[in-house]
Motif scaffolding. Structure first.
Motif, PDB file in Angstrom:
ATOM      1  N   UNK A  58      14.018  37.824 -27.517  1.00 47.17           N
ATOM      2  CA  UNK A  58      14.166  39.337 -27.406  1.00 47.17           C
ATOM      3  C   UNK A  58      12.943  39.918 -27.768  1.00 47.17           C
ATOM      4  N   UNK A  59      12.667  41.194 -27.480  1.00 47.92           N
ATOM      5  CA  UNK A  59      11.554  41.878 -27.659  1.00 47.92           C
ATOM      6  C   UNK A  59      11.564  43.153 -28.502  1.00 47.92           C
ATOM      7  N   UNK A  60      12.667  43.499 -28.777  1.00 52.63           N
ATOM      8  CA  UNK A  60      12.941  44.776 -29.429  1.00 52.63           C
ATOM      9  C   UNK A  60      13.778  44.669 -30.949  1.00 52.63           C
ATOM     10  N   UNK A  61      13.611  43.796 -31.667  1.00 47.72           N
ATOM     11  CA  UNK A  61      14.488  43.732 -32.678  1.00 47.72           C
ATOM     12  C   UNK A  61      14.300  44.976 -33.598  1.00 47.72           C
ATOM     13  N   UNK A  62      15.441  45.571 -34.292  1.00 42.80           N
ATOM     14  CA  UNK A  62      15.611  46.384 -35.192  1.00 42.80           C
ATOM     15  C   UNK A  62      15.333  45.997 -36.457  1.00 42.80           C
ATOM     16  N   UNK A  63      16.073  44.861 -36.816  1.00 41.09           N
ATOM     17  CA  UNK A  63      16.181  44.390 -38.127  1.00 41.09           C
ATOM     18  C   UNK A  63      15.861  42.776 -37.994  1.00 41.09           C
ATOM     19  N   UNK A  64      15.035  42.244 -39.100  1.00 39.82           N
ATOM     20  CA  UNK A  64      14.672  40.985 -39.075  1.00 39.82           C
ATOM     21  C   UNK A  64      14.829  40.435 -40.501  1.00 39.82           C
ATOM     22  N   UNK A  65      15.312  39.286 -40.346  1.00 39.53           N
ATOM     23  CA  UNK A  65      15.627  38.460 -41.798  1.00 39.53           C
ATOM     24  C   UNK A  65      15.030  37.266 -41.649  1.00 39.53           C
ATOM     25  N   UNK A  66      14.545  36.828 -42.957  1.00 36.55           N
ATOM     26  CA  UNK A  66      13.811  35.735 -43.279  1.00 36.55           C
ATOM     27  C   UNK A  66      14.388  35.332 -44.492  1.00 36.55           C
ATOM     28  N   UNK A  67      15.015  33.768 -44.542  1.00 34.78           N
ATOM     29  CA  UNK A  67      15.473  32.954 -45.571  1.00 34.78           C
ATOM     30  C   UNK A  67      14.068  32.376 -46.272  1.00 34.78           C
ATOM     31  N   UNK A  68      13.659  32.703 -47.521  1.00 33.35           N
ATOM     32  CA  UNK A  68      12.292  32.224 -47.924  1.00 33.35           C
ATOM     33  C   UNK A  68      12.366  30.743 -48.531  1.00 33.35           C
ATOM     34  N   UNK A  69      11.494  29.932 -47.870  1.00 31.14           N
ATOM     35  CA  UNK A  69      11.371  28.620 -48.730  1.00 31.14           C
ATOM     36  C   UNK A  69       9.994  28.300 -49.223  1.00 31.14           C
ATOM     37  N   UNK A  70       9.908  27.260 -49.888  1.00 26.72           N
ATOM     38  CA  UNK A  70       8.463  27.221 -50.555  1.00 26.72           C
ATOM     39  C   UNK A  70       7.493  26.945 -49.477  1.00 26.72           C
ATOM     40  N   UNK A  71       7.691  26.555 -48.372  1.00 31.52           N
ATOM     41  CA  UNK A  71       6.735  26.157 -47.446  1.00 31.52           C
ATOM     42  C   UNK A  71       6.486  27.521 -46.612  1.00 31.52           C
ATOM     43  N   UNK A  72       7.438  28.503 -46.362  1.00 31.52           N
ATOM     44  CA  UNK A  72       7.231  29.360 -45.685  1.00 31.52           C
ATOM     45  C   UNK A  72       6.996  30.874 -46.002  1.00 31.52           C
ATOM     46  N   UNK A  73       7.402  30.960 -47.563  1.00 36.73           N
ATOM     47  CA  UNK A  73       7.377  32.369 -48.207  1.00 36.73           C
ATOM     48  C   UNK A  73       6.157  32.950 -48.151  1.00 36.73           C
ATOM     49  N   UNK A  74       4.922  32.395 -48.167  1.00 45.06           N
ATOM     50  CA  UNK A  74       3.527  33.332 -48.188  1.00 45.06           C
ATOM     51  C   UNK A  74       3.308  33.673 -46.601  1.00 45.06           C
ATOM     52  N   UNK A  75       3.866  32.702 -45.885  1.00 44.90           N
ATOM     53  CA  UNK A  75       3.598  33.211 -44.281  1.00 44.90           C
ATOM     54  C   UNK A  75       4.607  34.272 -43.904  1.00 44.90           C
ATOM     55  N   UNK A  76       5.757  34.168 -44.455  1.00 39.84           N
ATOM     56  CA  UNK A  76       6.810  35.318 -44.122  1.00 39.84           C
ATOM     57  C   UNK A  76       6.604  36.453 -44.689  1.00 39.84           C
ATOM     58  N   UNK A  77       5.940  36.659 -45.901  1.00 43.00           N
ATOM     59  CA  UNK A  77       5.748  37.683 -46.615  1.00 43.00           C
ATOM     60  C   UNK A  77       4.346  38.511 -45.947  1.00 43.00           C
ATOM     61  N   UNK A  78       3.489  37.451 -45.625  1.00 36.43           N
ATOM     62  CA  UNK A  78       2.238  37.929 -45.207  1.00 36.43           C
ATOM     63  C   UNK A  78       2.099  38.342 -43.533  1.00 36.43           C
ATOM     64  N   UNK A  79       1.218  37.266 -43.150  1.00 34.96           N
ATOM     65  CA  UNK A  79       0.981  37.323 -41.681  1.00 34.96           C
ATOM     66  C   UNK A  79       2.164  37.551 -40.754  1.00 34.96           C
ATOM     67  N   UNK A  80       3.107  36.999 -40.919  1.00 38.79           N
ATOM     68  CA  UNK A  80       4.350  37.137 -40.010  1.00 38.79           C
ATOM     69  C   UNK A  80       4.829  38.589 -40.014  1.00 38.79           C
ATOM     70  N   UNK A  81       5.155  39.229 -41.339  1.00 44.00           N
ATOM     71  CA  UNK A  81       5.565  40.362 -41.434  1.00 44.00           C
ATOM     72  C   UNK A  81       4.518  41.616 -40.945  1.00 44.00           C
TER      73      UNK A  81
END
Length: 191
Positions: A101-124
């Protein structure tokens, strides 16, 4: 997230072709294919709980919820990500036969130790390039804690924290539920 050792450049089309037949999921980062790690039991339970609630909530609204196997494409940044959940209300996503998809209105990430920094930072930061993207939700899996970020303007995102005993709201899609509903079947609520 485990990074692949290969430094070969892949086009988005090559990535999509590889991903269609691959037994494991990969994200696409500007020509590089990055293998994704498996999820914990808590992660799977939380995404399952939320997915069930969202599917029922969004019925007959024109919006649709996509679970862990739907990619979000960011063509301007040459990226494909697999969010844990994404909601789109855009007809272009609903009628497309693409694997993303190209046009999400809402995105949810469940945090883990290995992904939290990326999910909060560059990915966001990357997700913010999507014009229709209005709400970002980070769900902790080791404690009852949810962080919601809501777009107020291009450069202003307002945070909201939800803790045990509270009601969670995703305003942009009119969704409300007890936080306990998202953590159902986990031992975290009794701690």
């Amino acid at each position: 997230m485990i990074h692949s050792k290969s430094h070969t450049y892949f086009t988005p089309e090559e990535y999509l072709e590889i991903e269609r037949v691959s037994p494991i999921k990969h994200e696409y980062l500007q020509g590089q294919i990055v293998a994704m790690a498996g999820a914990s039991k808590a992660h799977v339970i939380i995404t399952g709980n939320l997915s069930a609630l969202l599917v029922n909530h969004l019925r007959d609204t024109g919006c649709i919820s996509y679970g862990v196997d739907m990619k979000v494409r960011l063509p301007e940044l040459n990226l494909f990500y697999y969010p844990d959940l994404a909601v789109t209300c855009d007809d272009r996503d609903r009628i497309s036969d693409e694997d993303f998809i190209l046009h999400p209105k809402l995105i949810v990430e469940v945090l883990s130790d290995s992904t939290e920094a990326f999910d909060r930072g560059d990915k966001f930061a990357d997700y913010k390039a999507i014009a229709e993207f209005e709400e970002y939700v980070l769900i902790h899996q080791k404690q009852v804690l949810i962080e919601r970020f809501q777009r107020k303007s291009d450069n202003l995102w307002m945070p909201q924290i939800y803790r045990a005993g509270e009601q969670v709201e995703f305003d942009r899609i009119g969704f409300k539920c007890a936080i306990a509903d998202l953590y159902e079947n986990l031992n975290l609520l009794s701690q």
